[in-house]
Design a protein around this motif. Structure first.
Motif, PDB file in Angstrom:
ATOM      1  N   UNK A  73      13.724  11.056  57.493  1.00 14.66           N
ATOM      2  CA  UNK A  73      12.546  11.025  58.373  1.00 14.66           C
ATOM      3  C   UNK A  73      12.198   9.624  58.837  1.00 14.66           C
ATOM      4  N   UNK A  74      12.786   8.606  58.224  1.00 13.98           N
ATOM      5  CA  UNK A  74      12.527   7.216  58.604  1.00 13.98           C
ATOM      6  C   UNK A  74      13.619   6.663  59.512  1.00 13.98           C
ATOM      7  N   UNK A  75      14.408   7.547  60.113  1.00 12.96           N
ATOM      8  CA  UNK A  75      15.482   7.176  61.039  1.00 12.96           C
ATOM      9  C   UNK A  75      16.589   6.377  60.365  1.00 12.96           C
ATOM     10  N   UNK A  76      16.772   6.572  59.078  1.00 12.26           N
ATOM     11  CA  UNK A  76      17.818   5.876  58.331  1.00 12.26           C
ATOM     12  C   UNK A  76      18.979   6.836  58.076  1.00 12.26           C
ATOM     13  N   UNK A  77      20.190   6.340  58.284  1.00 12.59           N
ATOM     14  CA  UNK A  77      21.370   7.147  57.984  1.00 12.59           C
ATOM     15  C   UNK A  77      21.501   7.299  56.475  1.00 12.59           C
ATOM     16  N   UNK A  78      21.678   8.531  56.015  1.00 13.77           N
ATOM     17  CA  UNK A  78      21.956   8.733  54.592  1.00 13.77           C
ATOM     18  C   UNK A  78      23.380   9.226  54.383  1.00 13.77           C
ATOM     19  N   UNK A  79      24.055   9.620  55.499  1.00 13.82           N
ATOM     20  CA  UNK A  79      25.459  10.019  55.407  1.00 13.82           C
ATOM     21  C   UNK A  79      26.105   9.858  56.769  1.00 13.82           C
ATOM     22  N   UNK A  80      27.304   9.293  56.783  1.00 13.17           N
ATOM     23  CA  UNK A  80      28.116   9.187  58.000  1.00 13.17           C
ATOM     24  C   UNK A  80      29.525   9.631  57.664  1.00 13.17           C
ATOM     25  N   UNK A  81      30.120  10.378  58.570  1.00 13.69           N
ATOM     26  CA  UNK A  81      31.519  10.768  58.440  1.00 13.69           C
ATOM     27  C   UNK A  81      32.118  10.595  59.824  1.00 13.69           C
ATOM     28  N   UNK A  82      33.190   9.848  59.927  1.00 15.91           N
ATOM     29  CA  UNK A  82      33.773   9.533  61.223  1.00 15.91           C
ATOM     30  C   UNK A  82      35.273   9.751  61.193  1.00 15.91           C
ATOM     31  N   UNK A  83      35.802  10.323  62.272  1.00 14.08           N
ATOM     32  CA  UNK A  83      37.238  10.373  62.396  1.00 14.08           C
ATOM     33  C   UNK A  83      37.841  11.733  62.668  1.00 14.08           C
ATOM     34  N   UNK A  84      37.040  12.788  62.746  1.00 18.53           N
ATOM     35  CA  UNK A  84      37.584  14.111  63.054  1.00 18.53           C
ATOM     36  C   UNK A  84      37.890  14.159  64.548  1.00 18.53           C
ATOM     37  N   UNK A  85      39.003  14.767  64.904  1.00 16.07           N
ATOM     38  CA  UNK A  85      39.343  14.811  66.333  1.00 16.07           C
ATOM     39  C   UNK A  85      38.320  15.638  67.091  1.00 16.07           C
ATOM     40  N   UNK A  86      38.131  15.285  68.351  1.00 19.99           N
ATOM     41  CA  UNK A  86      37.024  15.836  69.126  1.00 19.99           C
ATOM     42  C   UNK A  86      37.283  17.211  69.715  1.00 19.99           C
ATOM     43  N   UNK A  87      38.443  17.774  69.499  1.00 21.54           N
ATOM     44  CA  UNK A  87      38.702  19.132  70.003  1.00 21.54           C
ATOM     45  C   UNK A  87      37.873  20.143  69.222  1.00 21.54           C
ATOM     46  N   UNK A  88      37.378  19.739  68.069  1.00 21.65           N
ATOM     47  CA  UNK A  88      36.576  20.607  67.216  1.00 21.65           C
ATOM     48  C   UNK A  88      35.102  20.365  67.549  1.00 21.65           C
ATOM     49  N   UNK A  89      34.312  21.414  67.645  1.00 17.96           N
ATOM     50  CA  UNK A  89      32.887  21.284  67.958  1.00 17.96           C
ATOM     51  C   UNK A  89      32.129  20.621  66.823  1.00 17.96           C
ATOM     52  N   UNK A  90      30.890  20.169  67.120  1.00 12.60           N
ATOM     53  CA  UNK A  90      30.037  19.583  66.075  1.00 12.60           C
ATOM     54  C   UNK A  90      29.913  20.531  64.889  1.00 12.60           C
ATOM     55  N   UNK A  91      29.708  21.803  65.200  1.00  9.53           N
ATOM     56  CA  UNK A  91      29.571  22.793  64.142  1.00  9.53           C
ATOM     57  C   UNK A  91      30.826  22.939  63.315  1.00  9.53           C
ATOM     58  N   UNK A  92      31.983  22.784  63.941  1.00 11.14           N
ATOM     59  CA  UNK A  92      33.250  22.863  63.216  1.00 11.14           C
ATOM     60  C   UNK A  92      33.575  21.587  62.463  1.00 11.14           C
ATOM     61  N   UNK A  93      33.158  20.449  63.016  1.00 16.43           N
ATOM     62  CA  UNK A  93      33.433  19.154  62.393  1.00 16.43           C
ATOM     63  C   UNK A  93      32.833  19.077  60.995  1.00 16.43           C
ATOM     64  N   UNK A  94      31.649  19.615  60.843  1.00 17.99           N
ATOM     65  CA  UNK A  94      30.972  19.527  59.550  1.00 17.99           C
ATOM     66  C   UNK A  94      31.804  20.166  58.436  1.00 17.99           C
ATOM     67  N   UNK A  95      32.547  21.201  58.768  1.00 23.73           N
ATOM     68  CA  UNK A  95      33.343  21.897  57.753  1.00 23.73           C
ATOM     69  C   UNK A  95      34.480  21.038  57.196  1.00 23.73           C
ATOM     70  N   UNK A  96      34.824  19.959  57.886  1.00 21.15           N
ATOM     71  CA  UNK A  96      35.869  19.044  57.422  1.00 21.15           C
ATOM     72  C   UNK A  96      35.295  17.863  56.641  1.00 21.15           C
ATOM     73  N   UNK A  97      33.991  17.809  56.475  1.00 20.14           N
ATOM     74  CA  UNK A  97      33.359  16.660  55.814  1.00 20.14           C
ATOM     75  C   UNK A  97      33.186  16.882  54.314  1.00 20.14           C
ATOM     76  N   UNK A  98      33.170  15.781  53.602  1.00 21.97           N
ATOM     77  CA  UNK A  98      32.916  15.814  52.161  1.00 21.97           C
ATOM     78  C   UNK A  98      31.490  16.329  51.906  1.00 21.97           C
TER      79      UNK A  98
END
Length: 164
Positions: A73-98
């Motif tokens: 709520x304070x606009x601070x990142x608490x988790x970042x995951x970068x590097x999934x190819x963009x052919x997958x939607x945002x909703x699908x990308x999350x399934x590849x994250x830790x």
């Protein structure tokens, strides 16, 4: 991958108490009880590697990788995951994250459902997102505009306010 963003930022929450503190901030700032974070993805344009074909080509007509993030709520990142190819939607990308694997396996130390000041029943702790993500018992997303009545409109307003 759970990252520390700077020497002043906190690590990804590891205890029920740390999650409750985040939820308290969302309730105070946004009137959104039991919210643990706002989740979203962002396409970051890249120059594709030679020979990669359409692997990094997205629906927007560009080559990109996806940055998935959870903020408090304070606009601070608490988790970042970068590097999934963009052919997958945002909703699908999350399934590849830790983050998602730990969420699904219930390994994030999320507190059990609790009653808030205005609720008669115990409410689960949730993450909030936009329409791209799947609705789950631990993820809230807005109602479709075609389904709006007064209560759903207020819900969507509060959810949007907390996400912003």
């Amino acid at each position: 991958m759970l990252w520390r963003l700077s020497s002043t930022s906190r690590l990804f929450p590891t205890t029920e108490n740390e999650w409750r503190n985040i939820a308290d901030d969302f309730e105070k700032r946004c009137n959104c009880p039991n919210c643990l974070g706002a989740v979203d993805g962002k396409h970051v344009n890249i120059k594709p590697p030679t020979g990669s074909g359409s692997y990094f080509y997205n629906y927007k007509g560009a080559y990109s990788l996806v940055l998935l993030a959870v903020v408090n709520a304070n606009y601070e990142f608490i988790m970042c995951d970068f590097g999934i190819n963009s052919r997958i939607s945002d909703g699908g990308v999350i399934e590849y994250s830790q983050f998602y694997r730990k969420l699904k396996d219930r390994k994030l130390s999320i507190p059990p459902p609790t009653r808030t000041m205005n609720s008669k029943e115990a409410l689960p702790f949730v993450f909030i997102s936009d329409e791209a993500f799947a609705l789950r018992c631990d993820f809230l997303k807005p109602f479709s505009q075609r389904d709006w009545d007064h209560d759903k409109k207020i819900f969507n307003y509060r959810l949007s306010r907390a996400r912003m």
